[in-house]
Enzyme design. Structure first.
Site, mmCIF file in Angstrom:
data_model
loop_
_atom_site.group_PDB
_atom_site.id
_atom_site.type_symbol
_atom_site.label_atom_id
_atom_site.label_comp_id
_atom_site.label_asym_id
_atom_site.label_seq_id
_atom_site.Cartn_x
_atom_site.Cartn_y
_atom_site.Cartn_z
ATOM 1 N N VAL A 55 0.856 -1.359 0.006
ATOM 2 C CA VAL A 55 0.048 0.165 0.121
ATOM 3 C C VAL A 55 0.824 1.242 0.075
ATOM 4 O O VAL A 55 0.410 2.417 -0.168
ATOM 5 C CB VAL A 55 -0.923 0.021 1.215
ATOM 6 C CG1 VAL A 55 -2.089 -1.150 1.054
ATOM 7 C CG2 VAL A 55 -0.161 -0.102 2.487
ATOM 8 N N ASN A 77 -6.465 -1.627 6.940
ATOM 9 C CA ASN A 77 -5.940 -2.368 8.185
ATOM 10 C C ASN A 77 -4.510 -2.569 8.029
ATOM 11 O O ASN A 77 -3.898 -2.538 9.025
ATOM 12 C CB ASN A 77 -6.498 -3.686 8.286
ATOM 13 C CG ASN A 77 -6.048 -4.485 9.124
ATOM 14 O OD1 ASN A 77 -6.204 -4.400 10.315
ATOM 15 N ND2 ASN A 77 -5.226 -5.497 8.679
ATOM 16 N N TYR A 140 4.756 5.213 15.808
ATOM 17 C CA TYR A 140 3.376 4.210 15.690
ATOM 18 C C TYR A 140 2.340 5.505 16.389
ATOM 19 O O TYR A 140 1.063 5.544 15.729
ATOM 20 C CB TYR A 140 3.507 2.872 16.566
ATOM 21 C CG TYR A 140 2.215 2.273 16.398
ATOM 22 C CD1 TYR A 140 1.856 1.552 15.320
ATOM 23 C CD2 TYR A 140 1.424 2.248 17.559
ATOM 24 C CE1 TYR A 140 0.666 0.681 15.202
ATOM 25 C CE2 TYR A 140 0.238 1.532 17.551
ATOM 26 C CZ TYR A 140 -0.194 0.751 16.350
ATOM 27 O OH TYR A 140 -1.283 0.058 16.063
ATOM 28 N N SER A 143 1.600 8.169 13.972
ATOM 29 C CA SER A 143 0.930 7.604 12.576
ATOM 30 C C SER A 143 -0.356 7.574 12.848
ATOM 31 O O SER A 143 -1.339 7.497 12.058
ATOM 32 C CB SER A 143 1.506 6.351 12.379
ATOM 33 O OG SER A 143 1.349 5.211 13.076
ATOM 34 N N LYS A 144 -0.894 6.830 13.983
ATOM 35 C CA LYS A 144 -2.373 6.559 14.302
ATOM 36 C C LYS A 144 -3.139 7.826 14.660
ATOM 37 O O LYS A 144 -4.348 7.958 13.959
ATOM 38 C CB LYS A 144 -2.427 5.710 15.420
ATOM 39 C CG LYS A 144 -1.988 4.120 15.151
ATOM 40 C CD LYS A 144 -2.704 3.618 13.869
ATOM 41 C CE LYS A 144 -2.091 2.156 13.448
ATOM 42 N NZ LYS A 144 -2.871 1.542 12.316
#
Length: 246
Positions: A55, A77, A140, A143-144
């Protein structure tokens, strides 16, 4: 059969949460195509379509969108995590995490959104880590938070043609959970402490997240858009004083 007649694309459907969503969607009657960076998994149901795609690569995502055609549901996802602080993180770590978790979601939304039928649903997999920072998970966590912001923007910019929401899982029994415990000085003690912080006294399963994804993908959720749904067994609802640790 709440998803009968609907076509869905689920990224990162090889295992974990993604695979749980693939199985749940198919059980509810959806036609599903999923993707991953490797070869088709041997245990993937025959009726599920598979595309080998990364992706982070715009051209590969364009190929995925072309094969998928018109769709009703998109689940973003695919994602990765790196267990490091800002100072410890390298440029390669940045490219890996931001590439998959931010650019990957953006690429897929941009390519597939114009192909979505009216009344469609985009479901992004965010995280409770986008609300409150997990230690040594700087990239992380950030990024979320990006995924949460993009979710709201898509809902605002592209309603009423489609809806866009995010599911924010807590601690789910996947490889990522085990990697987190492996960082602890005493992994078994860390696991016990973590369980005590859950009102349910258990960690989540991919099927728990899949159940919410089915609802968000269905017509039952027709008035839900631009929202972040936390599914964490009550972990973030509790004060530490109520966990039995003190």
């Amino acid at each position: 059969m709440r998803l009968a007649g609907k076509r869905a694309v689920v990224t990162g459907g090889r295992q974990g949460i993604g695979r749980g969503i693939v199985d749940a969607f198919m059980a509810e009657g959806a036609k599903v195509i999923t993707c991953g960076r490797g070869a088709r998994p041997d245990d993937l149901p025959g009726a599920c379509g598979w595309i080998t795609a990364d992706v982070t690569d715009v051209r590969q995502v364009a190929a995925l969108a072309e094969v998928a055609g018109e769709v009703d549901i998109l689940v973003n996802n695919a994602g990765v995590q790196v267990e490091k602080t800002v100072v410890e993180s390298t440029d390669d770590d940045w490219n890996l995490v931001v590439g998959a978790n931010c650019r990957g979601v953006f690429n897929t939304c941009r390519a597939i959104l114009p192909r979505m039928r009216k009344g469609g649903s985009i479901i992004n997999i965010g995280s409770i880590s986008g609300h409150a920072a997990d230690p040594s998970m700087a990239l992380y966590n950030a990024s979320k938070a990006f995924v949460h912001g993009l979710t709201r923007s898509i809902a605002v910019d592209h309603g009423p043609h489609l809806r866009c929401n995010a599911i924010c899982p807590g601690w789910i029994e996947t490889g990522m959970l085990e990697a987190g415990f492996a960082l602890a000085d005493d992994p078994e003690r860390a696991r016990e402490d973590a369980l005590a912080r859950h009102a349910t006294r258990r960690f989540g399963k991919p099927s728990d997240i899949a159940a919410m994804a089915v609802w968000l993908a269905s017509d039952e959720a027709g008035f839900a858009t631009g929202q972040l749904f936390t599914i964490d067994g009550g972990m973030t609802a509790a004060s530490p004083i109520n966990t039995g640790l003190f």
